[in-house]
Design a protein around this motif. Sequence first.
Motif, short mmCIF file in Angstrom:
data_model
loop_
_atom_site.label_atom_id
_atom_site.label_comp_id
_atom_site.label_asym_id
_atom_site.label_seq_id
_atom_site.Cartn_x
_atom_site.Cartn_y
_atom_site.Cartn_z
N TRP A 123 0.84 -1.20 0.00
CA TRP A 123 0.00 0.00 0.00
C TRP A 123 0.88 1.24 0.00
N PRO A 124 0.55 2.22 -0.84
CA PRO A 124 1.42 3.40 -1.00
C PRO A 124 1.69 4.12 0.32
N MET A 125 2.94 4.49 0.52
CA MET A 125 3.42 5.37 1.58
C MET A 125 3.63 4.68 2.94
N LEU A 126 2.91 3.60 3.24
CA LEU A 126 2.98 3.05 4.59
C LEU A 126 4.39 2.61 4.96
N LYS A 127 5.12 2.00 4.03
CA LYS A 127 6.45 1.50 4.36
C LYS A 127 7.47 2.60 4.54
N TYR A 128 7.23 3.78 3.96
CA TYR A 128 8.22 4.86 4.05
C TYR A 128 8.18 5.60 5.38
N ARG A 129 7.12 5.42 6.15
CA ARG A 129 7.00 6.18 7.40
C ARG A 129 7.95 5.70 8.48
N SER A 130 8.51 4.52 8.31
CA SER A 130 9.43 4.00 9.32
C SER A 130 10.88 4.41 9.08
N ILE A 131 11.15 5.09 7.97
CA ILE A 131 12.53 5.45 7.63
C ILE A 131 13.05 6.54 8.57
N ASP A 132 14.19 6.28 9.16
CA ASP A 132 14.92 7.30 9.92
C ASP A 132 16.20 7.64 9.18
N GLY A 133 16.59 8.92 9.19
CA GLY A 133 17.90 9.28 8.69
C GLY A 133 17.95 9.98 7.36
N ALA A 134 16.80 10.37 6.80
CA ALA A 134 16.84 11.13 5.55
C ALA A 134 17.41 12.53 5.83
N VAL A 135 18.32 12.98 4.98
CA VAL A 135 18.87 14.33 5.09
C VAL A 135 18.01 15.25 4.22
N VAL A 136 17.42 16.26 4.85
CA VAL A 136 16.58 17.20 4.13
C VAL A 136 17.36 18.50 3.93
N VAL A 137 17.32 19.03 2.72
CA VAL A 137 18.11 20.19 2.31
C VAL A 137 17.19 21.39 2.09
N ASN A 138 17.53 22.52 2.67
CA ASN A 138 16.83 23.76 2.37
C ASN A 138 17.41 24.28 1.05
N GLU A 139 16.73 23.97 -0.05
CA GLU A 139 17.26 24.29 -1.37
C GLU A 139 17.26 25.81 -1.63
N THR A 140 16.39 26.54 -0.96
CA THR A 140 16.38 28.00 -1.10
C THR A 140 17.69 28.58 -0.58
N LEU A 141 18.15 28.07 0.57
CA LEU A 141 19.41 28.56 1.13
C LEU A 141 20.60 28.14 0.27
N ILE A 142 20.55 26.94 -0.29
CA ILE A 142 21.63 26.49 -1.18
C ILE A 142 21.76 27.44 -2.37
N SER A 143 20.62 27.86 -2.92
CA SER A 143 20.64 28.78 -4.05
C SER A 143 21.17 30.16 -3.64
N ARG A 144 20.74 30.65 -2.49
CA ARG A 144 21.21 31.96 -2.02
C ARG A 144 22.71 31.97 -1.79
N LEU A 145 23.24 30.84 -1.36
CA LEU A 145 24.69 30.74 -1.12
C LEU A 145 25.46 30.43 -2.39
N SER A 146 24.74 30.27 -3.51
CA SER A 146 25.36 29.93 -4.81
C SER A 146 26.20 28.67 -4.72
N GLN A 147 25.66 27.66 -4.04
CA GLN A 147 26.37 26.41 -3.84
C GLN A 147 25.80 25.30 -4.72
N THR A 148 26.63 24.30 -4.97
CA THR A 148 26.19 23.13 -5.73
C THR A 148 25.10 22.39 -4.96
#
Length: 470
Positions: free
Chosen positions: A172-197
């Motif tokens: 069933w969609p999504m149910l198995k993904y809720r147990s995942i720990d450890g994903a790194v989430v990136v603030n892409e707006t800040l990456i762009s403001r810093l002109s970083q890769t």
Amino acid sequence: MKKVISLLFTVCIVFSLCCCSQQAEEAVPSYETDLGDIDYQGQEFVFVQRNGEHSTGEEYFGYVVNTAFADLALERVREVENKYNVKISVNTSGNDINNLITTTSVTGLVPYDAVQTATNAMVSLARAGYFYDFTYLGDYLDYTNSAKWGNKEYLKPVCWDGGLYGVLPAAWPMLKYRSIDGAVVVNETLISRLSQTDPREFVEKDEWTWRKLEELMPVYNHINDAGDEVKALETTVHWLFRTMHPTNGEGIIYKDEKGDYQLSLHSPITFEAMQTAWNWTFGEYSTFVTIDLTNNWTAMLQNFLDGKSVLTLMDGTDLCGAENSIVYKMENFGVVPFPHGPNGNADSTGSTITATRCITSIPAICKDPTMSAVILNAIYDPLPGYETEEDEFDYLRKQYFFDDRDVTNFMKMYHTILYNYRHEGITDVYINIKGNKSMQESLESFANSDEDNRLKYVVNMESTAEEIFG
């Protein structure tokens, strides 16, 4: 032998409870064995669920009510009711599952035909014989079908004494993904403001390593337009250490040359990972990292939403599993695995399971475990339109994530996930780390308890999982 002992223990519980209740044993109905011709003669199938995924409490089979998935789930339930002539009722009152099972067991017959919750809320009962062993139900529910019922790592918490006491509705969609720990989430707006890769590009080139992030930490750490300091990374001490733990190429558990299950916690390869985490927390890189030593992940989540760090660590529920998660709150984010160490590789994602959410079990003394297996198997066939992993990919991309690479990275975390034995006490050292002790001193202080827990839990669970799944 372990299975026989477990079954005998369950039988003893049933006999004892029935005697105490002074009730006559209820006859278990018999049915046709051809699954297509079964008629349950209008019996009620009671499914108790406490998934704890939604802030409002309004959910159906793990989905927010009045959404497409909840509607598909409701439609599936009606189909199964018609096919097997059974009435399915769902209890999502939020009652404690342990309390429900233990208090109703004294009557000699549990009035619930299936329960669903997180493993940390029910494994003690499973190990005490309150749930039925799925290895006796293989003719009705193929628990080895990992696409439908979860992979070995997800099911390790409910492996005990040669038996399997729960499954995960992974199709069933999504149910198995809720147990995942450890994903790194990136603030892409800040990456762009810093002109970083974009960090996604480093992942694509297999350049997303500890050393690469250490190079970037002084760049990510900056003063914003309001004059406030923005950290490179914010996380809690436990999330940092348990995520970095397997990123140097070694799992949580390994087999030594004698074939015995050992803790990587005390091996040189994993020690390099833990020492690096210690340096980020207390050492030379600590000025670029905010570490909450109280493990207040709620505050960490809000700080990230407020733009106080470029990166953070997240679990699947806080990322995309509830109404107040990142996907509903943030306009531009990316998802990457945790960077790996010199002995690791692209598969060393740092993804672990602390508790398997939505684990589904059958009470040992419900009216008919076979009926429970048949009904669960029918309910949790793939939902229409979401029969393949490609269907899930498309859904995640359209509904949740901003980039195909986010979906690829997130789904890979599922396939490379490892059970981290948090609730068996194996990572207690991480919660108790303080700057006044070296990493080695902290490990030594937990060596005896780690060995006790290895013998008490790990050997049993790992050998059972290997016996069942290979």
